[in-house]
Design a protein around this motif. Sequence first.
Motif, PDB file in Angstrom:
ATOM      1  N   GLY A 100       0.826  -1.212   0.000  1.00 36.49           N
ATOM      2  CA  GLY A 100       0.000   0.000   0.000  1.00 36.49           C
ATOM      3  C   GLY A 100       0.857   1.258   0.000  1.00 36.49           C
ATOM      4  O   GLY A 100       0.622   2.190  -0.771  1.00 36.49           O
ATOM      5  N   LEU A 103       2.546   1.700  -3.475  1.00 41.37           N
ATOM      6  CA  LEU A 103       1.605   2.202  -4.483  1.00 41.37           C
ATOM      7  C   LEU A 103       1.254   3.659  -4.212  1.00 41.37           C
ATOM      8  O   LEU A 103       1.247   4.497  -5.114  1.00 41.37           O
ATOM      9  CB  LEU A 103       0.321   1.361  -4.470  1.00 41.37           C
ATOM     10  N   LEU A 111       1.941  12.651  -8.804  1.00 41.62           N
ATOM     11  CA  LEU A 111       0.959  13.735  -8.712  1.00 41.62           C
ATOM     12  C   LEU A 111       1.642  15.060  -8.371  1.00 41.62           C
ATOM     13  O   LEU A 111       1.418  16.081  -9.018  1.00 41.62           O
ATOM     14  CB  LEU A 111      -0.024  13.353  -7.602  1.00 41.62           C
TER      15      LEU A 111
ATOM     16  N   ILE B  40      -6.184  16.067  -0.261  1.00 39.24           N
ATOM     17  CA  ILE B  40      -4.964  16.138  -1.075  1.00 39.24           C
ATOM     18  C   ILE B  40      -5.230  16.928  -2.359  1.00 39.24           C
ATOM     19  O   ILE B  40      -4.450  17.801  -2.746  1.00 39.24           O
ATOM     20  CB  ILE B  40      -4.453  14.717  -1.411  1.00 39.24           C
ATOM     21  N   LEU B  44      -3.611  20.484  -3.690  1.00 40.43           N
ATOM     22  CA  LEU B  44      -2.998  20.625  -5.003  1.00 40.43           C
ATOM     23  C   LEU B  44      -3.729  21.640  -5.869  1.00 40.43           C
ATOM     24  O   LEU B  44      -3.395  21.834  -7.037  1.00 40.43           O
ATOM     25  CB  LEU B  44      -2.971  19.265  -5.714  1.00 40.43           C
ATOM     26  N   LYS B  46      -7.000  21.550  -6.808  1.00 36.27           N
ATOM     27  CA  LYS B  46      -8.060  21.038  -7.690  1.00 36.27           C
ATOM     28  C   LYS B  46      -9.354  20.938  -6.880  1.00 36.27           C
ATOM     29  O   LYS B  46      -9.328  20.803  -5.661  1.00 36.27           O
ATOM     30  CB  LYS B  46      -7.693  19.646  -8.221  1.00 36.27           C
ATOM     31  N   ASP B 280       7.417  -3.364 -24.565  1.00 35.63           N
ATOM     32  CA  ASP B 280       7.400  -2.479 -23.392  1.00 35.63           C
ATOM     33  C   ASP B 280       5.995  -2.214 -22.861  1.00 35.63           C
ATOM     34  O   ASP B 280       5.809  -1.353 -22.016  1.00 35.63           O
ATOM     35  CB  ASP B 280       8.102  -1.134 -23.679  1.00 35.63           C
ATOM     36  N   LEU B 287       0.453  -5.926  -8.788  1.00 38.05           N
ATOM     37  CA  LEU B 287       0.478  -5.408  -7.423  1.00 38.05           C
ATOM     38  C   LEU B 287      -0.776  -4.608  -7.102  1.00 38.05           C
ATOM     39  O   LEU B 287      -1.186  -4.524  -5.954  1.00 38.05           O
ATOM     40  CB  LEU B 287       1.715  -4.536  -7.210  1.00 38.05           C
ATOM     41  N   LEU B 288      -1.395  -4.012  -8.140  1.00 40.41           N
ATOM     42  CA  LEU B 288      -2.584  -3.189  -7.911  1.00 40.41           C
ATOM     43  C   LEU B 288      -3.729  -4.000  -7.332  1.00 40.41           C
ATOM     44  O   LEU B 288      -4.542  -3.490  -6.558  1.00 40.41           O
ATOM     45  CB  LEU B 288      -3.057  -2.584  -9.239  1.00 40.41           C
ATOM     46  N   GLY B 325      -7.308  17.388 -15.533  1.00 41.04           N
ATOM     47  CA  GLY B 325      -5.929  17.757 -15.221  1.00 41.04           C
ATOM     48  C   GLY B 325      -5.411  17.168 -13.927  1.00 41.04           C
ATOM     49  O   GLY B 325      -4.517  17.713 -13.306  1.00 41.04           O
ATOM     50  N   PRO B 327      -3.548  13.783 -12.815  1.00 42.58           N
ATOM     51  CA  PRO B 327      -2.976  12.566 -13.416  1.00 42.58           C
ATOM     52  C   PRO B 327      -3.658  11.314 -12.873  1.00 42.58           C
ATOM     53  O   PRO B 327      -4.107  11.289 -11.734  1.00 42.58           O
ATOM     54  CB  PRO B 327      -1.509  12.611 -12.988  1.00 42.58           C
ATOM     55  N   HIS B 329      -2.457   8.775 -11.851  1.00 41.50           N
ATOM     56  CA  HIS B 329      -1.738   8.182 -10.723  1.00 41.50           C
ATOM     57  C   HIS B 329      -2.425   8.496  -9.405  1.00 41.50           C
ATOM     58  O   HIS B 329      -2.160   7.861  -8.398  1.00 41.50           O
ATOM     59  CB  HIS B 329      -0.303   8.682 -10.683  1.00 41.50           C
ATOM     60  N   TYR B 330      -3.302   9.508  -9.433  1.00 41.49           N
ATOM     61  CA  TYR B 330      -4.047   9.841  -8.227  1.00 41.49           C
ATOM     62  C   TYR B 330      -4.826   8.628  -7.727  1.00 41.49           C
ATOM     63  O   TYR B 330      -5.012   8.444  -6.517  1.00 41.49           O
ATOM     64  CB  TYR B 330      -4.990  11.014  -8.510  1.00 41.49           C
ATOM     65  N   LEU B 332      -3.850   5.643  -7.626  1.00 41.94           N
ATOM     66  CA  LEU B 332      -2.956   4.875  -6.756  1.00 41.94           C
ATOM     67  C   LEU B 332      -3.008   5.392  -5.328  1.00 41.94           C
ATOM     68  O   LEU B 332      -3.054   4.627  -4.363  1.00 41.94           O
ATOM     69  CB  LEU B 332      -1.510   4.958  -7.264  1.00 41.94           C
ATOM     70  N   VAL B 333      -2.984   6.728  -5.203  1.00 40.93           N
ATOM     71  CA  VAL B 333      -3.028   7.343  -3.873  1.00 40.93           C
ATOM     72  C   VAL B 333      -4.319   6.936  -3.172  1.00 40.93           C
ATOM     73  O   VAL B 333      -4.326   6.571  -1.987  1.00 40.93           O
ATOM     74  CB  VAL B 333      -2.940   8.878  -3.988  1.00 40.93           C
ATOM     75  N   ALA B 336      -4.176   3.383  -1.936  1.00 41.27           N
ATOM     76  CA  ALA B 336      -3.318   3.268  -0.759  1.00 41.27           C
ATOM     77  C   ALA B 336      -4.031   3.803   0.481  1.00 41.27           C
ATOM     78  O   ALA B 336      -4.011   3.184   1.545  1.00 41.27           O
ATOM     79  CB  ALA B 336      -2.014   4.023  -0.993  1.00 41.27           C
ATOM     80  N   LEU B 339      -6.620   1.353   1.623  1.00 40.78           N
ATOM     81  CA  LEU B 339      -6.008   0.204   2.284  1.00 40.78           C
ATOM     82  C   LEU B 339      -5.611   0.552   3.715  1.00 40.78           C
ATOM     83  O   LEU B 339      -5.872  -0.203   4.662  1.00 40.78           O
ATOM     84  CB  LEU B 339      -4.774  -0.208   1.485  1.00 40.78           C
TER      85      LEU B 339
END
Lengths: 311, 358
Positions: A100, A103, A111, B40, B44, B46, B280, B287-288, B325, B327, B329-330, B332-333, B336, B339
């Motif tokens: 966790g 990730l 970000l 968060i 940032l 937003k 590639d 892992l996700l 706008g 990303p 990847h947010y 992922l946050v 986490a 979890l």
Amino acid sequence: MQALLTEAFLTALIFGAVTAGVPLLLAGLGEQISEKAGVLNIGIEGMMLFGAYTGFVAAYYSGSFWLGFLFGGIGGMAVAAIVVLLCIRFGLNQIVIGIGVTLGFEGLTALLHFVQFSRTYPRLDQAPVWALPGLDQIPILGKALFSHSPIVYLAVLLVIGLGWLFRATYIGLNLESAGAKPAALDAAGVSVTATRAGAVLATGFLAGLGGAYMANVGAGLFVPFMTGGAGFIGIVLAMLARGNPIWVLMGAALFGISLAMTTALQVAGINIPTDVVQMLPFAMVMLVLVIFARHSVLPPALGLPYVRGDR
Amino acid sequence: MTVEAQTSAAPTNDAAREALAAILRVLVPVILALIAGGVILLILGKDPLAYYGYVARRGLFTWGGLQETFTRMSPLLLIAAGLIVAFRAGIWNLGGDGQFLLAAVVTSALAPVLIAFLPKGLTLILCMIVAIAVAALWSVIPAILKARYGVNEIITSLMMSFLGVSFANVLVKLFFRDPTTTVPQTVTLPVEDRLPRLFDSTIHGGVLIALAVVVLVHLMMTRTAFGLKLQVVGANPAAAIHAGLNVARLTIATFAISAGLIGLGGAVEILGVWGTVRADWNPAFGLLVVPLVFLARFNGYAVIGFVFFFSALMIGGESAARRVGVPQHYVLVLVALLLIFLAVVEYLDHQRRKRTGA
């Protein structure tokens, strides 16, 4: 093939191996401290990545590489603090929290980078280099081994320092018993929680420092996801080293050389996919594991939370 | 006081309270994660409400988005099924990425060749079987090392994963490369030869396979002798040996099933969505999915819900990256945070039970 044998090429190859190997060495040494104390620190990838980010940002805005390294270490420690709270204080599953954390910080650093720099990747200046007088005059090896960032020498000194710490001090003994028989440590009046917390925080600092080195010295810039599994390699190095820092150094050197070969072969114009070379270190580790499988040793209490009074 | 409450409460009342507690244990962390994630976003600069609204609209409330969400569920569900088998047996198969990708590459290399002289149905089935076998084969070394010598499988499966990802790239670039394309990739399987679509949608039949597999895996683990044996090994390997179980063989079987199912996920993703593997390409789903399986507490039915939620989040997040706008990847946050909050809530719940003596 001629290009492979020139002096300049060999120097560049070894220099590259050191640059690629040092982050792995720092991560591996850090992980070794955690594992000794019985904590399987899967979150080390997240610690490295956050250290790379905070280290880069600190160096970028202050212009000081020293501040960069310091904040890299602190960034790694901040991530470690989360692991300490959840896994050691609360006793939650170390593997789940580790994944966790990894990730989460992969996402968070990507970000933060996007918000600050959008899609640009600003570069730092050339990192300061300490050439060791005399030694750096040796042909081929001199420039390759003795003309590096101070962090490199620090990492090598750390190998010796940790070897002594593990073998000859109370701290080493406490770490070892926290991993082997935490109840015995507790009975001796030493806090298992504090010992393990200290170990994980140290891991965080070293991993963060390794990340900062990767960003500030190795690459000169920060790219999201840039650690690319280096933390996991660190875990492998620590496990193979069986508690001895020297073996972490050997392993890091092996991985460093393979990583440097990837770029070197491209420079030499040899046309095989880089993936072939990238497979080498992993294939080698698997081979070592298959051959020496029955000798691999881990602390008995690794990965288990310690709850006083539990059986 | 607690004793009184326990004796006086009717059984149905207790069951209802337990169910409510179970729902709260999931709902509270989700809400906390969304709030913390929102903070968060605010930091940032937003607008969190706009972001969440957009993600929900795009991933759930438009037909196009919903179809993509269902499509994304199939690889994730199959990976989850593989992880459930392994985790319930106490084996940490973290090599999912390598197993998934190798199976995908072999599928993409095999399918265009087979389709030339075999009927479509047979081609698809053969590809899936080979993919399962390849992925299972890739797990053999960690399995034997664990079974025979007790070498930690986290490390070996991770190493084999890195190795597998690189090896998959080598296969694409050197052996299975389509000579007609400039970017290295395998020969593309024509759209009409891929997994059939469901009704008029863009959702492919792999979703049904994935759903069936998850349910079957859940039933296997909870209702069969084999599943029970695996659970015993997972709960207490020493006890399993005393009970006369062949732990080594069960460990190897677990690894093979787990990796095979993950490999099936790779095959389905290729046969249903892409038709080819580019060099590639690595979606890194392995892992996700681990946190999702934990959130579901290794329960196959619960995992379907979490995977659905997460797929919608992924699809909405990918689109929001372009439009709002933030990303992707947010996401992922968010996972986490979810979890961590779930783990903390569970811990507090555990402490509460211990205090009340329940």
